[in-house]
Design an enzyme around this catalytic site. Sequence first.
Site, PDB file in Angstrom:
ATOM      1  N   ASP A  44       0.833  -1.206   0.000  1.00  0.00           N
ATOM      2  CA  ASP A  44       0.000   0.000   0.000  1.00  0.00           C
ATOM      3  C   ASP A  44       0.871   1.260   0.000  1.00  0.00           C
ATOM      4  OD1 ASP A  44       0.864  -0.071   2.612  1.00  0.00           O
ATOM      5  OD2 ASP A  44      -1.117   0.185   3.519  1.00  0.00           O
ATOM      6  N   ASP A  83      -1.459  -6.119  -0.557  1.00  0.00           N
ATOM      7  CA  ASP A  83      -1.468  -5.481   0.761  1.00  0.00           C
ATOM      8  C   ASP A  83      -2.862  -4.916   1.050  1.00  0.00           C
ATOM      9  OD1 ASP A  83      -0.214  -4.666   3.058  1.00  0.00           O
ATOM     10  OD2 ASP A  83       0.974  -3.077   2.121  1.00  0.00           O
ATOM     11  N   LYS A 113      -1.420  -9.353   2.711  1.00  0.00           N
ATOM     12  CA  LYS A 113      -0.669  -8.884   3.889  1.00  0.00           C
ATOM     13  C   LYS A 113      -1.559  -7.934   4.667  1.00  0.00           C
ATOM     14  CE  LYS A 113       2.792  -5.674   3.844  1.00  0.00           C
ATOM     15  NZ  LYS A 113       2.223  -4.714   4.819  1.00  0.00           N
ATOM     16  N   GLU A 115      -1.647  -5.498   8.576  1.00  0.00           N
ATOM     17  CA  GLU A 115      -0.826  -4.947   9.658  1.00  0.00           C
ATOM     18  C   GLU A 115      -1.460  -5.189  11.026  1.00  0.00           C
ATOM     19  OE1 GLU A 115      -0.082  -0.780   8.951  1.00  0.00           O
ATOM     20  OE2 GLU A 115       0.783  -1.142   6.969  1.00  0.00           O
ATOM     21  N   GLU A 182       9.068  -4.216  10.538  1.00  0.00           N
ATOM     22  CA  GLU A 182       9.520  -2.931   9.991  1.00  0.00           C
ATOM     23  C   GLU A 182      10.026  -2.014  11.101  1.00  0.00           C
ATOM     24  OE1 GLU A 182       6.831  -1.172   7.191  1.00  0.00           O
ATOM     25  OE2 GLU A 182       7.907   0.739   7.152  1.00  0.00           O
TER      26      GLU A 182
HETATM   27  O1  KIV Z   1       3.426  -1.239   1.692  1.00  0.00           O
HETATM   28  C1  KIV Z   1       4.590  -1.683   1.614  1.00  0.00           C
HETATM   29  O2  KIV Z   1       5.305  -1.490   0.624  1.00  0.00           O
HETATM   30  C2  KIV Z   1       5.095  -2.433   2.758  1.00  0.00           C
HETATM   31  C3  KIV Z   1       6.534  -2.789   2.785  1.00  0.00           C
HETATM   32  C4  KIV Z   1       7.347  -1.590   3.135  1.00  0.00           C
HETATM   33  C5  KIV Z   1       6.817  -3.920   3.695  1.00  0.00           C
HETATM   34  O3  KIV Z   1       4.352  -2.726   3.645  1.00  0.00           O
END
Ligand code: KIV
Length: 265
Positions: A44, A83, A113, A115, A182
């Site tokens: 994202d 994401d 993915k 968070e 991160e």
């Molecule tokens: O959104 C993204 O690119 C990420 C990476 C930095 C891990 O979450």
Amino acid sequence: MSVTVRDVQSFRDRGERFVMLTAYDALSAKLLDEAGIPLILVGDTLGMVMLGHDSTLPVTMEDMLHHTAAVRRGTTNALVIGDMPFMSYQASLEEGFRNAGRFLKEAGAHAVKLEGGGRVLDLVARLTDSGIPVMAHLGLTPQSVNQFGGYKVQGRNDEAAYRMLEDAKELEAAGAFALVLEAVPAELGKKITANLHIPTIGIGAGPHTSGQVLVWHDFLGINQAKVAKFVKRYANLGDDIKEAASAFAREVADGTYPGDEHSYE
Ligand code: KIV
């Protein structure tokens, strides 16, 4: 042979360090795929590096599906992870479940993915139980930037480090196949990695994680703004692009381009 989540676990089991890179369009993804990059994240971060927002918060499901589908069209081997954007999974389990499904069904992603720790555990369990592999993400989770009061290193004190380790174990138990860490101290990256069976993928988490991830515009030097300490630029495409654009303008102005070789009889 296409990379699967099982291969990612095998990298970890064999102690083979691996990489993930972000991509947001078909041709960039194709280059990474041809370079043998096993994991491509449609992050994202696209809100910041592609769309010009100052955080990832404005990114929508439609933005993510559009770019994830493009990346999938450019790849044949890499595992493509979509994401989940801010507010696509925070409001309810049901909404998160449906939105995650859209990444696989509509954009062709192989995994999603998301968070956070405790609050996403039920969702992680439900998704993995339904055949949707989940990559988790702890530490400096940018969707919580307002909660953190800025883009700051996380897990610096004992209590925060302990909480992150517990979150990591719980995410693994809930079924996550990998964990992005991160902006955390290298020692904490090492400790979390040592305490998990699934691979960790670090970005500013030191050298001991199972894999490392960088963002397309950062590692290629296209992003010429001040970048985080953890970024290494492996090319200077920002300068190359400026030089190429100036050369084009110069050659058109002085009549060098187009030449006979670029013209039809
Ligand atoms: O959104 C993204 O690119 C990420 C990476 C930095 C891990 O979450």
